[in-house]
Design an enzyme around this catalytic site. Structure first.
Site, PDB file in Angstrom:
ATOM      1  N   SER A 245      40.596  32.927  44.259  1.00  0.00           N
ATOM      2  CA  SER A 245      39.531  32.021  44.651  1.00  0.00           C
ATOM      3  C   SER A 245      39.990  30.580  44.473  1.00  0.00           C
ATOM      4  O   SER A 245      40.692  30.260  43.514  1.00  0.00           O
ATOM      5  CB  SER A 245      38.311  32.291  43.771  1.00  0.00           C
TER       6      SER A 245
ATOM      7  N   VAL B 189      42.496  29.431  28.892  1.00  0.00           N
ATOM      8  CA  VAL B 189      42.979  29.486  27.514  1.00  0.00           C
ATOM      9  C   VAL B 189      44.050  30.578  27.454  1.00  0.00           C
ATOM     10  O   VAL B 189      44.258  31.291  28.423  1.00  0.00           O
ATOM     11  CB  VAL B 189      41.857  29.791  26.493  1.00  0.00           C
TER      12      VAL B 189
ATOM     13  N   LYS C 210      57.559  29.148  19.189  1.00  0.00           N
ATOM     14  CA  LYS C 210      56.645  29.688  18.170  1.00  0.00           C
ATOM     15  C   LYS C 210      57.423  30.634  17.259  1.00  0.00           C
ATOM     16  O   LYS C 210      58.011  31.604  17.722  1.00  0.00           O
ATOM     17  CB  LYS C 210      55.498  30.441  18.863  1.00  0.00           C
TER      18      LYS C 210
ATOM     19  N   ILE D 178      48.237  38.071  26.483  1.00  0.00           N
ATOM     20  CA  ILE D 178      49.306  38.010  27.488  1.00  0.00           C
ATOM     21  C   ILE D 178      50.265  39.192  27.308  1.00  0.00           C
ATOM     22  O   ILE D 178      50.772  39.743  28.281  1.00  0.00           O
ATOM     23  CB  ILE D 178      49.995  36.630  27.423  1.00  0.00           C
TER      24      ILE D 178
END
Ligand SMILES: Cc1cc2nc3c(=O)[nH]c(=O)nc-3n(C[C@H](O)[C@H](O)[C@H](O)COP(=O)(O)OP(=O)(O)OC[C@H]3O[C@@H](n4cnc5c(N)ncnc54)[C@H](O)[C@@H]3O)c2cc1C
Length: 500
Positions: free
Chosen positions: A38, A46, A77, A349
């Site tokens: 869309s 987020v 990280k 994820i």
């Protein structure tokens, strides 16, 4: 040529598109892959912290690490630091512990570094993570995990990234389209279904057919919910009550450098994340609406971050649980449309990667075989349920009683029989790989559980540690020398991300 239509273009949609394109079409075009998204409904926006498996995912796709990091404002990280998940100690010091990614190579062969630490913990000056892992030390020194000459996706220790999920999706879109994925911008209006099989998707740009559909439309779950919404939801709300978040972005203060670890800071009715990207900080307070209103959460969040009333914040609803059937008919749900576990260990994820890899493994030859579908659904449900247990563990060991939220958390094990059984076991033995032979997810195993258990002060009875500790000196020395090596050879984190 068989065809696949992916509906939704958030992180899930584009990760699915680029992976399927690589899997089926990298040598010659075998399958037509299209993605419909869309232009008016934005992605959730987020999802900034990842786990280390993302490196292998990106590497498999042949993406250049620096290019992807530059495109998505990524930082490295090293793990997660949990602050305030238990009461402060008698001196009033904040409780804090680490869950790094280190795989404790020094504990292979017949040495067990965690047992060595348990045996000596009363005389050791450092907590578990600082004794057995390099990451917290590198984090304190603001060091990156990679050495100056490390190849793409490689370093002496495992690492992951923080990134801007929207920018990552844009980057993946560019590469996927260059590689041959068709991009359609349209709003879905109707899904035509016959006997549990999607025949076509009606949109503002016309009708689209395909042999296989991927539902990546986020919490809306526009395709799979049309096939069956009833009896296809397994809620985790009773054990993971946090179902709302309030989020905001902030800027670095003068002199502040990007963090190379995620922070998970306990709040009165939940917890908040703080994630440093190259150019800004992502923050969010995850809470349970059964205990506080959105306004109370926002006030607490603003006060913790020192935000004035003009600073924009966004409120999100989260549906915590999973589908019972992820692959139904000719449709697979991936990303938030498959379910969601609160983001405490950055697993959203990961679940996208896991879904597409697993589906490709099962659907290489046949897209409609019920045996394959059944197996996929069983395995993926087990992955979800095991991750859920690991997240519950973080709450279950708390001694905080300063709010109904934390008092409830102390009783959550009653509703988590498998985890409860494991905790009973670990009163008498150290967590070891055999304890995980029956679990679905390969992501979190004895190494990860030890960090949380020992970090939260849950130890086995060390009297039982008769003779298990062999060559413990050697293993601790090995760790020391790896630490020294990394300290000397790795660059400062801010400098290393400035490469990009
Ligand atoms: C508060 C919160 C924090 C999170 N933190 C993390 C984290 O730190 N780490 C992590 O790994 N994960 C995290 N996640 C999960 C992560 O955000 C998601 O897993 C990831 O972004 C995938 O989202 P998605 O693509 O499934 O859905 P979305 O981003 O919502 O995308 C849905 C897509 O569907 C399209 N769409 C919707 N309706 C229509 C329509 N009618 N027609 C056509 N297209 C349509 C939209 O345009 C959009 O492209 C977090 C999630 C939340 C809620």
């Amino acid at each position: 040529m068989p065809s696949i239509l992916i509906c939704g273009g958030g992180t899930a949609g584009w990760m699915t598109a680029i992976y399927l394109q690589h899997f089926f079409n990298r040598e010659k075009p075998l399958i037509k892959i299209s993605l419909l998204e869309s232009a008016t409904v934005p992605p959730v926006g987020v999802g900034e912290a990842t786990v280390h498996s993302i490196r292998h995912f990106l590497q498999t796709l042949g993406l250049n690490e620096k290019e992807f990091m530059r495109a998505s404002d990524a930082t490295f990280k090293l793990g997660i630091r949990f602050d305030g998940w238990k009461k402060p100690d008698k001196q009033g010091r904040l409780h804090s512990y680490w869950h790094p990614f280190d795989i404790q190579n020094a504990s292979t062969a017949d040495m067990d570094i965690s047992s060595a630490w348990l045996k000596h913990k009363t005389i050791l000056a450092t907590d578990y993570a600082h004794s057995v892992s390099i990451s917290p030390h590198l984090a304190k020194l603001h060091k990156a995990p990679k050495l100056n000459n490390s190849a793409d996706y490689e370093a002496p220790i495992p690492y992951a990234y923080h990134f801007d999920a929207g920018k990552l999706a844009e980057y993946l879109k560019t590469v996927a389209c260059q590689r041959g994925v068709e991009h359609i911008q349209a709003d879905i209006q109707k899904v035509n279904i016959k006997d549990g099989i999607i025949c076509s998707v009606l949109s503002t740009q016309g009708e689209f057919t395909a042999d296989m559909f991927f539902d990546c439309t986020g919490f809306a779950s526009l395709l799979s919910n049309q096939i069956s919404a009833e009896n296809n939801w397994h809620s985790y709300q009773d054990v993971l009550p946090c179902n709302r978040a309030v989020v905001s972005q902030t800027q670095y203060q003068k002199g502040e450098v990007p963090y190379n670890f995620t922070r998970a800071i306990a709040m009165k009715h939940g917890w908040r994340w703080k994630i440093g990207l190259q150019n800004r900080i992502g923050n969010g307070y995850v809470y349970a609406d059964k205990h506080i209103t959105a306004q109370q959460a926002e006030d607490e969040f603003r006060s913790a971050l020192g935000l004035d009333e003009m600073h924009p914040v966004r409120h999100l609803k989260m549906k915590i649980g999973r589908k019972r059937q992820f692959w139904q008919g000719n449709c697979v749900s991936v990303g938030l449309s498959s379910g969601f576990i609160e983001p405490l260990e950055s697993t959203g994820i990961y679940l996208i990667e896991a879904a597409v890899r697993l589906w490709c493994e099962h659907a290489n030859f046949d897209w409609s075989n019920p045996v394959l579908k059944k197996r996929y659904n069983q395995l993926f449900a087990a992955i979800y349920d095991d991750l859920k247990d690991f997240i519950v563990l973080h709450y279950a060991l708390t001694d905080r009683d300063d709010s109904a939220f934390w008092r409830d958390a102390q009783n959550v094990l009653i509703r988590c029989p498998e985890l409860s059984e494991k905790l009973s076991l670990w009163q008498h033995k150290v967590p070891q790989s055999s304890d995980f032979w029956d679990v679905g997810s390969q992501l979190f195993n004895e190494i990860n559980y030890r960090f949380v258990l020992y970090g939260m002060g849950y130890f086995p009875n060390t009297k039982a540690l008769f003779s298990v500790v062999k060559k413990e000196q050697q293993s601790l020395q090995l760790l020391q020398s790896l630490l020294q090596f990394c300290e000397q050879k790795s660059q400062q984190h801010p400098q290393q991300i400035q490469w990009f």
